[in-house]
Enzyme design. Structure first.
Site, PDB file in Angstrom:
ATOM      1  N   HIS A   7       8.112 -19.282 -49.275  1.00 50.20           N
ATOM      2  CA  HIS A   7       7.577 -18.395 -50.322  1.00 50.20           C
ATOM      3  C   HIS A   7       8.692 -17.538 -50.925  1.00 50.20           C
ATOM      4  CE1 HIS A   7       4.381 -15.826 -52.179  1.00 50.20           C
ATOM      5  NE2 HIS A   7       5.351 -14.928 -52.113  1.00 50.20           N
ATOM      6  N   GLU A   8       9.425 -16.845 -50.059  1.00 56.91           N
ATOM      7  CA  GLU A   8      10.494 -15.956 -50.550  1.00 56.91           C
ATOM      8  C   GLU A   8      11.647 -16.757 -51.163  1.00 56.91           C
ATOM      9  OE1 GLU A   8       9.934 -12.932 -51.010  1.00 56.91           O
ATOM     10  OE2 GLU A   8       8.158 -12.775 -49.764  1.00 56.91           O
TER      11      GLU A   8
END
Length: 204
Positions: A7-8
C-alpha cells in the site's frame, strides 16, 4: 504487514513518477495511531496556489495505495477506503473551483430539478477524475512493477525508508538490504586488466 508494505509502496512509486508532487521524505509501515503506515512528503515550496496538474497527480498518488493492493494482493484495506475519500475531496474541490463561475451564474430559481441536475453534473465530473486517476496509477504501477516490488520488499525487511535511500533504491544504487550496489564501471575498475595479467603470468 505485507498489505501495508505494498500500500505505502504504491503511494511512494506514484509520487516518484508524478513530477508535480513533493518529494518522498519517508515511507514507513510502523503503525501510528489509526494508520498502518504512512508516506510522508515535505513541501518544497509554498502551496498557497496549486495547479490543475498538481491536483490531478495528487489524486493519482492518493489512489496509488489502493491500486497496489488490488494489483498484487487483490485485497483492499481500510486505509485504501480513507484514500478514496481524500481523493474524492480533492476532485470535488477541482470541479467546484473550475466551474465556480458557471454555477454562480445559473438561475437556481428554476426549481429543485435544476439544482439536482447541477449536483448530478458535479458528481459525474468527480467520478471521471477519480476513474482517470485510478487508471493512471494502475498504468504507472503495472509498468514499474519491479520498483513497486523492490520498495515493498525493502519495507518488509526494514519497516521504513528515508527519502535519500528511497531515491537510491529507485535508481538501483542500493539493494533491498540497504547495501550499495556495484556499478559495472566499478567492477571493471577492480578487475585485473589484460596488461596486469600478462605481467604477472609466469614466464616460460
Amino acid at each position: 504487514k505485507k498489505l501495508t508494505a505494498y500500500h505505502e509502496s504504491g503511494h511512494a512509486i506514484t509520487t516518484y513518477f508524478c513530477k508535480s508532487q513533493d518529494k518522498v521524505h519517508q515511507v514507513s509501515i510502523i503503525p501510528r495511531g489509526m494508520a498502518g503506515g504512512f508516506t510522508m512528503h515535505v513541501p518544497e515550496k509554498d502551496r498557497s496556489f496549486v495547479s490543475k496538474t498538481y491536483m490531478e497527480e495528487e489524486i493519482i498518488v492518493l489512489l496509488g495505495g489502493r491500486v497496489a493492493e488490488k494489483l498484487i494482493l487483490d485485497d483492499i484495506s481500510t486505509g485504501a477506503s480513507n484514500d478514496i475519500e481524500r481523493a474524492t475531496s480533492v476532485a470535488r474541490n477541482m470541479v467546484t473551483h473550475e466551474n465556480q463561475e458557471v454555477f454562480l451564474g445559473r438561475d437556481y430559481s428554476q426549481g429543485r430539478n435544476y439544482s439536482e441536475n447541477v449536483a448530478a453534473e458535479i458528481d459525474g465530473e468527480i467520478r471521471e477524475l477519480i476513474e482517470t486517476g485510478y487508471e493512471k496509477a494502475k498504468e504507472i504501477l503495472t509498468e514499474h512493477g519491479d520498483l513497486l516490488e523492490r520498495c515493498a520488499q525493502y519495507l518488509m525487511k526494514h519497516e521504513k525508508i528515508d527519502g535519500p535511500d528511497f531515491y537510491k533504491l529507485m535508481a538501483d544504487e542500493i539493494d533491498i538490504d540497504g547495501n550499495p550496489k556495484k556499478k559495472p564501471e566499478d567492477i571493471a575498475e577492480t578487475a585485473p586488466s589484460e596488461e596486469t595479467k600478462t605481467e604477472t603470468s609466469p614466464t616460460e
